[in-house]
Design a protein around this motif. Structure first.
Motif, PDB file in Angstrom:
ATOM      1  N   SER A 188     -19.191 110.018 -27.720  1.00 31.24           N
ATOM      2  CA  SER A 188     -19.538 108.302 -26.384  1.00 31.24           C
ATOM      3  C   SER A 188     -21.138 108.428 -25.816  1.00 31.24           C
ATOM      4  CB  SER A 188     -19.396 109.490 -24.866  1.00 31.24           C
ATOM      5  OG  SER A 188     -20.235 110.395 -24.910  1.00 31.24           O
ATOM      6  N   ALA A 189     -22.193 109.102 -26.802  1.00 32.64           N
ATOM      7  CA  ALA A 189     -23.901 108.600 -26.598  1.00 32.64           C
ATOM      8  C   ALA A 189     -23.972 107.290 -27.032  1.00 32.64           C
ATOM      9  CB  ALA A 189     -24.568 109.481 -27.121  1.00 32.64           C
ATOM     10  N   GLY A 190     -22.560 106.834 -27.964  1.00 29.61           N
ATOM     11  CA  GLY A 190     -22.719 104.791 -27.995  1.00 29.61           C
ATOM     12  C   GLY A 190     -24.410 104.690 -29.653  1.00 29.61           C
ATOM     13  N   VAL A 191     -23.929 105.530 -29.969  1.00 33.35           N
ATOM     14  CA  VAL A 191     -24.772 105.583 -31.209  1.00 33.35           C
ATOM     15  C   VAL A 191     -24.039 104.203 -32.249  1.00 33.35           C
ATOM     16  CG1 VAL A 191     -26.204 106.696 -33.586  1.00 33.35           C
ATOM     17  CG2 VAL A 191     -25.776 107.917 -30.764  1.00 33.35           C
ATOM     18  N   LEU A 192     -23.621 104.407 -32.197  1.00 27.46           N
ATOM     19  CA  LEU A 192     -22.730 103.749 -33.362  1.00 27.46           C
ATOM     20  C   LEU A 192     -22.888 101.851 -32.198  1.00 27.46           C
ATOM     21  CD1 LEU A 192     -19.802 104.342 -34.380  1.00 27.46           C
ATOM     22  CD2 LEU A 192     -22.365 104.534 -35.600  1.00 27.46           C
ATOM     23  N   ALA A 193     -22.612 101.751 -31.510  1.00 25.85           N
ATOM     24  CA  ALA A 193     -22.491 100.843 -30.455  1.00 25.85           C
ATOM     25  C   ALA A 193     -24.079  99.938 -29.988  1.00 25.85           C
ATOM     26  CB  ALA A 193     -21.804 100.714 -28.885  1.00 25.85           C
ATOM     27  N   ARG A 229     -19.876 102.578 -41.740  1.00 26.90           N
ATOM     28  CA  ARG A 229     -20.242 102.178 -43.283  1.00 26.90           C
ATOM     29  C   ARG A 229     -21.501 103.082 -43.124  1.00 26.90           C
ATOM     30  NH1 ARG A 229     -17.576  97.703 -42.184  1.00 26.90           N
ATOM     31  NH2 ARG A 229     -16.224  97.281 -42.401  1.00 26.90           N
ATOM     32  N   THR A 230     -22.285 102.450 -42.497  1.00 23.27           N
ATOM     33  CA  THR A 230     -23.808 102.800 -41.949  1.00 23.27           C
ATOM     34  C   THR A 230     -23.771 104.095 -40.919  1.00 23.27           C
ATOM     35  OG1 THR A 230     -24.384 101.324 -40.766  1.00 23.27           O
ATOM     36  CG2 THR A 230     -24.975 100.959 -43.157  1.00 23.27           C
ATOM     37  N   HIS A 231     -25.097 104.924 -41.261  1.00 22.47           N
ATOM     38  CA  HIS A 231     -25.503 105.928 -40.585  1.00 22.47           C
ATOM     39  C   HIS A 231     -26.563 106.284 -39.919  1.00 22.47           C
ATOM     40  CE1 HIS A 231     -21.507 108.202 -41.357  1.00 22.47           C
ATOM     41  NE2 HIS A 231     -21.796 107.728 -42.558  1.00 22.47           N
ATOM     42  N   VAL A 273     -32.351 113.434 -41.727  1.00 22.78           N
ATOM     43  CA  VAL A 273     -32.453 114.097 -41.181  1.00 22.78           C
ATOM     44  C   VAL A 273     -31.351 113.410 -39.940  1.00 22.78           C
ATOM     45  CG1 VAL A 273     -33.577 114.694 -38.247  1.00 22.78           C
ATOM     46  CG2 VAL A 273     -34.992 114.791 -40.609  1.00 22.78           C
ATOM     47  N   ARG A 274     -30.484 113.915 -39.505  1.00 29.10           N
ATOM     48  CA  ARG A 274     -29.439 113.664 -38.399  1.00 29.10           C
ATOM     49  C   ARG A 274     -29.534 114.214 -37.385  1.00 29.10           C
ATOM     50  NH1 ARG A 274     -23.338 115.688 -38.120  1.00 29.10           N
ATOM     51  NH2 ARG A 274     -22.711 113.784 -36.770  1.00 29.10           N
ATOM     52  N   ASP A 275     -29.422 112.928 -36.628  1.00 23.91           N
ATOM     53  CA  ASP A 275     -29.740 113.328 -35.648  1.00 23.91           C
ATOM     54  C   ASP A 275     -28.171 112.804 -34.563  1.00 23.91           C
ATOM     55  OD1 ASP A 275     -31.129 113.837 -32.517  1.00 23.91           O
ATOM     56  OD2 ASP A 275     -31.358 111.791 -32.098  1.00 23.91           O
ATOM     57  N   ALA A 276     -27.639 114.158 -34.606  1.00 30.56           N
ATOM     58  CA  ALA A 276     -26.200 114.008 -33.311  1.00 30.56           C
ATOM     59  C   ALA A 276     -26.177 113.940 -32.787  1.00 30.56           C
ATOM     60  CB  ALA A 276     -25.334 115.141 -34.392  1.00 30.56           C
ATOM     61  N   TRP A 277     -25.276 113.250 -32.025  1.00 30.73           N
ATOM     62  CA  TRP A 277     -24.636 112.353 -30.593  1.00 30.73           C
ATOM     63  C   TRP A 277     -23.128 112.958 -30.943  1.00 30.73           C
ATOM     64  CZ3 TRP A 277     -27.639 112.890 -26.004  1.00 30.73           C
ATOM     65  CH2 TRP A 277     -28.840 113.403 -26.908  1.00 30.73           C
ATOM     66  N   PRO A 278     -22.657 113.437 -29.376  1.00 36.71           N
ATOM     67  CA  PRO A 278     -21.070 112.852 -29.477  1.00 36.71           C
ATOM     68  C   PRO A 278     -20.909 111.809 -29.314  1.00 36.71           C
ATOM     69  CG  PRO A 278     -21.692 114.878 -27.500  1.00 36.71           C
ATOM     70  CD  PRO A 278     -22.820 113.568 -28.210  1.00 36.71           C
TER      71      PRO A 278
END
Lengths: 446, 402
Positions: free
Chosen positions: A92-97, A110-112, A85-90
């Motif tokens: 600027s929501a800072g999922v990576l950060a 490299r990872t999601h 399941v991918r919980d997609a956010w723009p």
């Protein structure tokens, strides 16, 4: 339909086969076998459209503070759901950060951290959590939830993207609140201090106390002193219940990036600090964000409701690429403020802009109210003014100096019209504006 | 009596994306049809462009040479009559194809080596030796003779059915039966030549047919349509179903390789082709695996970016382009004067003379020099402006130190 790495492995298993039977037909048969296996596997997968998806996010969070989005998946179909399941956010929501993932050299991570593996029996529900750390003020709207359901062999899957609305309001960071304690201490010093300069009826009588050396002799209450053995002075406390109107200019000059942040954000910081301080001082604060029309308005909120309301309203204010309508600003202030008030215009002192709008409109306001113009200055211009390396830099330096002179001239003209001008770099403006407010309050000019 | 079970609480949330299999299929078709149409058009155009434009050469007498000295017309007519023409310039190919019933046409023998001529003699295939006197003499014992006769119209004057069918031909050259040979039929003698000569000889050697043509012109595109040339050429070359059209070449050494040996695939193991296909399949599957996006791209409205200092730089550029050294110098001077005045505590209303005096007094310089620096004539070039900026910086730092 989507394939997995297992399908690639299955196709690759054909390589030894083709080495054993080196015929073109072998390849065709193997390709057909792979295609059939993947198709059957995908058909046996649970339907990604037979999943009830619900999203849960906090209503608001400050910039750079962690939040989390919870996605609840309920398997309403009859098959076991093995899915990613991918919980997609723009961005600027800072999922990576939030997950501490830095994108690679090509810009792809490299990872999601927004992808989750779930295994849900029919009728069951699972929760997955995505950590967020928004990097930009404003409303972040969640994108779709994508479900990729895999078949029993894990060769292939079916995919669907479900629109599950969710909104996370990202409040301004209010980094200037670290200046608040020191300013509050100064405010308490003001409280109960003998008023050194008593002007008109603006200050309120507070109490009597003994004279100490340094007090203004004019504040000695002779009548009270006569009743006692000591010399007694009257003390004054700063006025309360004054009205403060903060006007944020959201016109085109506020869009300029100063130190990697729009100028508007520095103005918002200053407005928040001033509002917090004024609220503690017992004044009533109103806020207006305006360019050619009202972008945000806070009025009538007081006490503990004020700051959340301000943050909420200021969260969605954006710089607009239009010229600010200064007569409109004045009309708005006049409509709201019937009695004398402190009007703070948070804008930019661009000489061209000031001469063509502000300078005509604002003096009319200054006759009635105490007007303060707060402007964010640009460190890059100061750096340009020091350039001497070659002819180009000298010309740029001359241009920067000319701009600074023009700004200074405009500030002088504003001051001549009894308008206070406060200028500062993005992180200096908020404390300077607060200091100006305290000074005005101490001088009884509110 | 019926029992009711409590219905489970309905799950909350969004179920499905509001599409059906039919709507998805039609949406995919709508989205894909335009790219597919473009792809189809491209494929058709590519096929049309690549449709075999026949390869041609400029080798004389070659079956793919459309020039007057070439022989493409003959090769095409043979092909139309069901003769498979295999053109080669490698002797190894000829030896490779050798079998009874095959016809091998050898056109010219000046490039042939001794060993190759010997090998021709020992072959099983029928031979047609054209313009190859040495080979003809070694293989069939037919000698080339000298004749004054040029290209002229000749009649068969023999009972060979091919020659009779052709009627008259136009050719040159003269052949005669050698001393050791027997059973040689000679046709088309030149007028005025002695009997026992001719331009066309046919004989049986070791149970196979060897035909010899003295001149090669009758095979060329230019002369094929003349008289009975075509008939003779077709009958001689088109006896069997397969024809090897061999033009000796100096690039072809004895015991050289065949065309098949030199093809790029000849050194590869036999499983190479299927393996490549299989690797292609793996690559295709991997492409689909990686290429399928996990949901649509997320779009986000970004704030406008107006770089700070943009207007300042623009103004600096205007100064530079307009070579406005005077304006630039005035700005630098005014800024320096204003800072010095602030530093020295002069009021804003202070005049130029007052400021110059104050500065000169503070830094201990000649007032005229200070006045020249602050209010002197403007510079007219880049170095002048740079110098002025440096002097102003010096003055300012002196004022600040004082």
């Amino acid at each position: 339909m989507a394939l997995t790495w297992r399908a690639v492995l299955l196709a690759a298993l054909g390589i030894p086969v083709v080495l054993l039977v080196p015929l073109t037909g072998t390849v065709i048969v193997w390709a057909a076998f792979v295609a059939v296996a993947c198709t059957v596997d995908a058909m046996l997968a649970a339907s990604p459209r037979q999943v009830a998806v619900a999203r849960d996010v906090p209503t608001s969070v400050r910039v750079d503070e962690p939040a989390s989005c919870t996605v609840t998946l309920t398997n309403v179909g009859r098959r076991r759901l093995r899915a990613r399941v991918r919980d997609a956010w723009p961005p600027s929501a800072g999922v990576l950060a939030a997950a501490g993932v830095t994108p690679g050299a090509d810009g792809t991570p490299r990872t999601h951290p927004d992808r989750h593996d779930v295994d849900i029996a029919p009728g069951d529900a699972r929760r997955v959590r995505t950590a967020l750390r928004p990097v930009r003020r404003g409303d972040v709207h969640a994108d779709r939830v994508t479900i990729r359901a895999f078949g029993p062999l894990g060769l292939a899957g079916r995919q669907a993207s479900v629109t599950v609305p969710a909104r996370l309001r990202v409040l301004p960071p209010f980094r200037s609140r670290r200046h608040l304690p020191s300013r509050l201490a100064r405010l308490r010093e003001l409280d109960g201090r003998a008023a050194v300069q008593v002007r008109g009826a603006g200050t309120e009588f507070d109490s009597l106390r003994e004279y100490v050396i340094g007090d203004d002799v004019r504040s000695i209450d002779w009548r009270a002193s006569a009743r006692r053995a000591d010399v007694v002075v009257r003390t004054w406390r700063p006025e309360r219940d004054r009205r403060v109107m903060i006007v944020l200019d959201t016109g085109r000059t506020s869009a300029v990036r100063v130190l990697d942040e729009p100028r508007l954000d520095a103005g918002i910081e200053a407005a928040l600090l001033l509002a917090a301080l004024a609220q503690h001082a017992g004044d009533r604060v109103e806020l207006l964000a305006y360019d050619r029309r009202v972008r945000a308005r806070v009025a009538g909120a007081s006490g503990p409701r004020l700051m959340p309301e301000l943050a909420d309203q200021l969260a969605v204010v954006r710089p607009e690429l239009v010229e600010t309508d200064w007569p409109g600003v004045v009309a708005q202030v006049r409509a709201r403020m019937s009695q004398r008030a402190l009007v703070v215009l948070v804008t930019a002192l661009e000489p061209a802009v000031v001469e063509h709008g502000m300078l005509d409109a604002v003096p009319g306001l200054a006759e009635r109210h105490q007007v303060v113009v707060a402007s964010v200055t640009d460190p890059e211009v100061a750096a340009l003014a020091r350039g001497r390396a070659d002819a180009t830099e000298v010309f740029d330096a001359a241009a920067a100096e000319r701009g600074a002179l023009e700004r200074a001239a405009v500030a002088v003209r504003l001051r001549q019209r009894r308008v206070e001008v406060v200028e500062g770099l993005p992180d200096e403006l908020a404390p300077r504006l607060a200091d100006t407010y305290l000074a005005l309050k101490a001088a009884g000019r509110l | 009596m019926t029992t009711t079970t409590p219905a489970p609480a309905p799950p909350t949330g969004v179920v499905g994306d509001g599409t059906t299999a039919r709507s998805r299929a039609s949406r995919r078709w709508r989205r894909a049809r335009f790219p597919l149409a473009i792809g189809a058009v491209l494929v058709v155009i590519g096929l049309l462009a690549a449709l075999p434009e026949p390869r041609t050469s400029s080798t004389p007498l070659a079956p793919d040479n459309p020039a007057p000295v070439g022989s493409r017309a003959l090769a095409q007519i043979l092909g139309d009559h069901g003769v498979r023409v295999e053109y080669t310039q490698r002797f190894a190919d000829v030896l490779d194809a050798d079998r009874p019933g095959l016809t091998v046409a050898v056109l010219g023998d000046t490039m042939l080596l001794d060993d190759q001529v010997e090998a021709l003699r020992d072959m099983d295939a029928d031979l047609v030796l054209v313009d190859a006197p040495w080979a003809a003499s070694v293989v069939a014992g037919v000698e080339a003779g000298y004749s004054d006769a040029g290209d002229d119209e000749r009649s068969p004057s023999c009972d060979d059915p091919d020659a009779l069918a052709a009627g008259t031909i136009v050719t040159s050259g003269t052949l005669s039966a050698g001393a050791a040979s027997s059973g040689v039929t000679l046709c088309f003698p030149a007028s005025g030549d002695p009997a026992g000569t001719g331009a066309y000889a046919v004989t049986e050697v070791d149970g196979r047919r060897v035909a010899v043509l003295a001149g090669a012109e009758l095979l060329t595109n230019r002369s094929l349509a003349t008289a009975g040339n075509a008939a003779l050429a077709l009958r001689v070359l088109g006896r069997g179903e397969d024809l090897v059209w061999y033009i000796p070449s100096w690039q072809d050494p004895w015991n050289g390789s065949t065309s098949d040996d030199d093809a790029p695939t000849s050194t590869m193991p036999p499983w190479t082709g299927p393996l490549m296909l299989m690797l292609g399949l793996v690559a295709l599957v991997a492409a689909v695996w990686r290429g399928r996006r996990f949901g649509p791209l997320v779009v986000e409205r970004l704030p406008v970016v107006v770089r700070s200092g943009e207007t300042t730089r623009g103004r600096g550029r205007l100064y530079r382009r307009g070579r406005a050294h005077g304006h630039a110098a005035a700005a630098l001077r005014a800024a320096a004067a204003s800072r010095c005045a602030t530093r020295l505590g002069l009021p804003r209303s202070a005049g130029a003379a007052e400021l110059v005096d104050a500065i000169a007094h503070a830094v201990g310089r000649d007032p005229r020099q200070v006045a020249d620096l602050l209010y002197g004539p403007p510079p007219h070039d880049d170095p002048g402006l740079a110098r002025l900026a440096a002097y102003l910086d010096d003055l300012e730092s002196e004022v600040h130190r004082s």
